[in-house]
Write an enzyme that holds these catalytic residues in place. Sequence first.
Site, PDB file in Angstrom:
ATOM      1  N   ARG B 257      -0.134   8.077   2.116  1.00  0.00           N
ATOM      2  CA  ARG B 257       0.781   7.017   1.674  1.00  0.00           C
ATOM      3  C   ARG B 257      -0.043   5.787   1.360  1.00  0.00           C
ATOM      4  NH1 ARG B 257       0.950   3.661   6.250  1.00  0.00           N
ATOM      5  NH2 ARG B 257       1.226   4.821   8.178  1.00  0.00           N
ATOM      6  N   HIS B 261       3.542   1.875   6.649  1.00  0.00           N
ATOM      7  CA  HIS B 261       4.439   2.876   7.234  1.00  0.00           C
ATOM      8  C   HIS B 261       5.891   2.581   6.847  1.00  0.00           C
ATOM      9  CE1 HIS B 261       6.621   5.281  10.114  1.00  0.00           C
ATOM     10  NE2 HIS B 261       7.095   4.203  10.694  1.00  0.00           N
ATOM     11  N   TYR B 271      -5.675  -0.564  10.326  1.00  0.00           N
ATOM     12  CA  TYR B 271      -6.105   0.753  10.807  1.00  0.00           C
ATOM     13  C   TYR B 271      -6.756   1.635   9.742  1.00  0.00           C
ATOM     14  CZ  TYR B 271      -1.329   1.782   9.105  1.00  0.00           C
ATOM     15  OH  TYR B 271      -0.177   1.878   8.359  1.00  0.00           O
TER      16      TYR B 271
END
Lengths: 326, 358
Positions: B257, B261, B271
């Site tokens: 993706r 999120h 991250y």
Amino acid sequence: MAQMTMIQAITHALDLELARDEKVLLFGEDVGNNGGVFRATEGLQKKYGEDRVFDTPLAESGIIGLANGLAVQGFRPVPEIQFFGFVFEAFDQIASQIARLRYRSGGRFHAPVTIRSPFGGGVRTPELHSDSLEGLFLQSPGVKVVIPSTPYDAKGLLLSAIRDNDPVIFLEHMRLYRSFRQEVPEEEYTIPLGKANVVREGKDVTIVTYGAMVGVSQKAADQWAKDKGLQAEVIDLRTISPIDIETITASIEKTGRAIVVQEAQRSAGAGAEIVAQINENAIFHLEAPVLRVSPPDTVYPFGLIEDEWLPTQQAVLAALNKVVSL
Amino acid sequence: MGKTVSEHTVPYVQVLDENGKVTDKELLPNLTDDQLREMMKRMVFTRILDQRAIKLTRQGRLGFYAPVAGQEASMIGSEFATDKEDFVVPGYRDLPQCVYHGYPLYKLFLYSRGHQEGGRVPEDVNVMMPQIIIGAQIVQTAGIALGYKLKGEKHIAITYTGDGGTSQGDFYEGMNFAGAYKAPAVFFVQNNQYAISVPREKQTAAETLAQKAIAAGIPGVQVDGMDILGVYAAVKQAVDRARAGEGPTLIEAVTFRYGPHTMSGDDPTRYRTKETEATWEKRDPLVRFRTYLTEKGLWSDDEEQQVIEAAKDTINEALKQADNAEKMKVEDLIDAMFEEPTTALKRQRAEITGEGAN
């Protein structure tokens, strides 16, 4: 009319519904060939085949999730949780999934699922088998919770539960499965969900209770009448979600006093809810606070001290005496 | 060590490589030119929808939204392999599959806003509203698939989760139930590399997610999730197996993706690195398929521009429809709890509306 134990009445009800409606499916751990660990489904797989009555892999969330999917497909699943202490494994699938299906889908899907499960103490089961966890579902919108106290009620309530178009948790007290027999008609009859039953009339105190505590309360009331000449009215709720507050209120209008007897731990369960609803609906008819009889807020002590932990006839008598002295 | 009692393999499927070249002619799906172009149109629409939805969320015009860019091939290719009668059981990110399975777009906007109408799937559309609880849909799919089998209907149920979802107990329970009953289910995992911030390698010690099928006794396949033809080929095979009564399949689509999120505050720069993102963007499913189609003379920049303009119009129309939906009321919520409201709910309704109970 036949004399039946509660377990026989339950098997009989399941048999009738399987015969009446081909969309009814029974499944769970060991319910097929073995007929259930309590034999509640004895002989039903043989009679209706493995497509209608079947064993599942050992996984409670899977069982209730399967029921959810089958309900979406138009079936009326009657899954069994082998012992209600295992319900935590399925909590998401009950409270977050099945109970919300009608709302989430705006009514496109609904869950006519009846989750049967044995529960209840005094029968020396291992840990996490007997626990009274029904209170957890009083705070789970979208499910009904039914707890019969007699073979006659078990049959009529179970037929209503299976025919209900919303999810019902149907809890069967293990100590009542074979403790007594009662005349149960062979033919179909239903007992409406959400309606309490006044099982003993009285004018001095109302006892509100359900499940195995109905019998304990009736015995206490009989003893009280003998000892003191006072008459307790005993209300068997039959359904604890929703609670039939109308029947309770009508009784309190007559008696002016009430106690609530439950086998579950004290805090925040059915008893607390009943007291709150009495407060909202009948406080001006009360002459004393409503007392609760229950075990303490501890884990269920399987084995050694079960009998001391569970509410006794003496505990109910003590509460009756106290509530009339206030 | 004793003797080996069981050995398993996990096949890998790829049809188009990063340059849009066919790597495995054997697996090349038998699709018409129109179908191929339709796949591309749907991916382009999905990319535009994603860009617009992100903006709308930032403007406060949508509620919950989980971006999908990067995952178009996985989403569109998998749904393309199903029939209308098959059931799509999505996770919260899987809105494109719902759209192409018949779920009206304006209802998905309403769903995003928390409007009850957003979950009211039309009667002839076999889609569940997107699932929020990770993995909960997997066991339900086993039930939906078993329902088809018991009814004797040759349809299948396909469900979606992410890499994080494969860590849930329900993931295994669902595959295991479906395997035990030979239920016609397809479990489609979009391994987009991160469960919010936790990378795939911290999610599990398993070498692939597809191999988790082995414990349930069902086939597990890994597919290049940026390759729409590979995804289609893998899912079509699983769908055909399920329809033929051979039981469920697990498919792991390796994808990525590009966005956060969800639009609820996630920041991917915490991250993952720019380098990682750049590596995956080189594998972009739209670029790859566009190259393939263009070389076949099936696609052009003009055509893509037309699709983009049409997508914008469609999205605007759907937004208007969502904006015009009747306002939801607390009483609607109360009425939706049971077939017949309980006495307590009737009272609570009366308290809210100021009307007498009953």
